[in-house]
Motif scaffolding. Structure first.
Motif, short mmCIF file in Angstrom:
data_model
loop_
_atom_site.label_atom_id
_atom_site.label_comp_id
_atom_site.label_asym_id
_atom_site.label_seq_id
_atom_site.Cartn_x
_atom_site.Cartn_y
_atom_site.Cartn_z
N ARG A 127 0.84 -1.20 0.00
CA ARG A 127 0.00 0.00 0.00
C ARG A 127 0.87 1.25 0.00
NH1 ARG A 127 0.67 2.25 4.82
NH2 ARG A 127 0.96 0.99 6.69
N PRO A 128 0.28 2.40 -0.35
CA PRO A 128 1.02 3.66 -0.26
C PRO A 128 1.40 3.94 1.20
CG PRO A 128 -0.94 3.95 -1.60
CD PRO A 128 -1.05 2.60 -0.95
N ILE A 129 2.53 4.56 1.36
CA ILE A 129 2.98 4.93 2.70
C ILE A 129 2.05 5.99 3.29
CG2 ILE A 129 4.56 6.81 2.06
CD1 ILE A 129 6.59 5.30 4.00
N ARG A 130 1.93 5.99 4.61
CA ARG A 130 1.13 6.99 5.33
C ARG A 130 2.05 7.72 6.31
NH1 ARG A 130 -2.37 2.20 7.30
NH2 ARG A 130 -3.49 1.66 5.40
N VAL A 148 4.77 0.55 0.94
CA VAL A 148 5.26 -0.35 1.98
C VAL A 148 4.51 -1.67 1.89
CG1 VAL A 148 6.06 1.42 3.60
CG2 VAL A 148 3.67 0.68 3.69
N ALA A 149 5.16 -2.72 2.33
CA ALA A 149 4.53 -4.03 2.46
C ALA A 149 4.23 -4.23 3.93
CB ALA A 149 5.46 -5.12 1.94
N GLU A 150 3.00 -4.64 4.19
CA GLU A 150 2.52 -4.77 5.57
C GLU A 150 1.91 -6.15 5.75
OE1 GLU A 150 -0.25 -2.05 8.44
OE2 GLU A 150 -0.94 -2.34 6.39
N SER A 151 2.09 -6.71 6.93
CA SER A 151 1.45 -7.98 7.26
C SER A 151 1.19 -7.99 8.77
CB SER A 151 2.34 -9.16 6.88
OG SER A 151 1.71 -10.38 7.18
N VAL A 156 7.85 -10.74 -0.43
CA VAL A 156 7.65 -9.32 -0.15
C VAL A 156 8.29 -8.46 -1.23
CG1 VAL A 156 8.08 -7.44 1.48
CG2 VAL A 156 7.40 -9.71 2.33
N GLY A 157 9.54 -8.74 -1.56
CA GLY A 157 10.24 -7.96 -2.59
C GLY A 157 9.52 -8.04 -3.93
N LYS A 158 9.11 -9.23 -4.31
CA LYS A 158 8.40 -9.41 -5.58
C LYS A 158 7.09 -8.64 -5.56
CE LYS A 158 6.71 -12.81 -8.83
NZ LYS A 158 6.52 -14.21 -9.15
N ALA A 159 6.36 -8.68 -4.46
CA ALA A 159 5.08 -7.96 -4.36
C ALA A 159 5.31 -6.46 -4.49
CB ALA A 159 4.39 -8.29 -3.04
N LEU A 160 6.37 -5.94 -3.88
CA LEU A 160 6.68 -4.51 -3.99
C LEU A 160 7.01 -4.14 -5.43
CD1 LEU A 160 8.72 -4.18 -0.70
CD2 LEU A 160 6.63 -2.89 -1.21
N ILE A 161 7.83 -4.94 -6.09
CA ILE A 161 8.20 -4.67 -7.49
C ILE A 161 6.96 -4.72 -8.37
CG2 ILE A 161 9.46 -5.54 -9.50
CD1 ILE A 161 11.65 -6.48 -7.50
N GLU A 162 6.15 -5.74 -8.20
CA GLU A 162 4.94 -5.89 -9.03
C GLU A 162 3.99 -4.70 -8.84
OE1 GLU A 162 4.30 -8.04 -11.37
OE2 GLU A 162 5.96 -9.43 -11.06
N THR A 163 3.93 -4.16 -7.63
CA THR A 163 3.07 -3.01 -7.39
C THR A 163 3.64 -1.76 -8.06
OG1 THR A 163 2.33 -4.01 -5.32
CG2 THR A 163 1.83 -1.68 -5.64
#
Length: 153
Positions: A8-11, A60-63, A102-109
């Protein structure tokens, strides 16, 4: 069952959780202790994420309420394309979260954001010793063969 990873976008409220990731990223590239970035650069970078006049963006990636990774990217013009190019500048995943996609999800986004902006390409560079990251990069992009030169002032 582990929580899903959400990109998601950073806040503004993420500052306390983003800072250790940012510090970890910089430490990985030798920018810590006496070689750390000046605090003014970190503050300015943070503020740019929230300035609509700036081409710099952060995700950012959040879980489970915890930040696991970050990616910073920017759009710029080029002499070889009409659309804006997207430069993925910073990518970092917390050590405990590595190997979870996580890295792949960030790149794909970032790819999705670039497509939405009409950008014809996303590109980045990494140090030749970053073999772990390069295994991922080889799966999600092609190595251009270019070598980076720079002159610091």
């Amino acid at each position: 069952m582990p929580h899903p990873v959400i990109v998601r976008p950073i806040r503004r409220s993420d500052l306390a959780a983003w800072t250790p990731l940012w510090d970890g990223y910089n430490a990985f590239y030798g920018r810590s202790g006496p070689t750390a970035l000046p605090e003014e650069i970190t503050r300015t970078t943070w503020e740019r994420f929230f300035d609509e006049g700036e081409p710099v963006h952060a995700l950012v990636a959040e879980s489970g309420g915890a930040l696991l990774g970050l990616v910073h990217y920017l759009f710029h013009r080029s002499t070889t394309a009409i659309g804006l190019n997207c430069y993925l500048q910073d990518l970092f995943t917390a050590e405990a979260a590595r190997g979870r996609g996580v890295g792949k999800a960030l790149i794909e986004t970032v790819y999705a954001q670039a497509r939405q902006a009409g950008s014809p390409r996303v590109y980045w560079h990494t140090h030749h010793t970053n073999a772990t990251a390069m295994r991922l990069y080889d799966q999600v992009a092609e190595h251009s063969g270019f070598v980076v030169y720079r002159k610091l002032f």
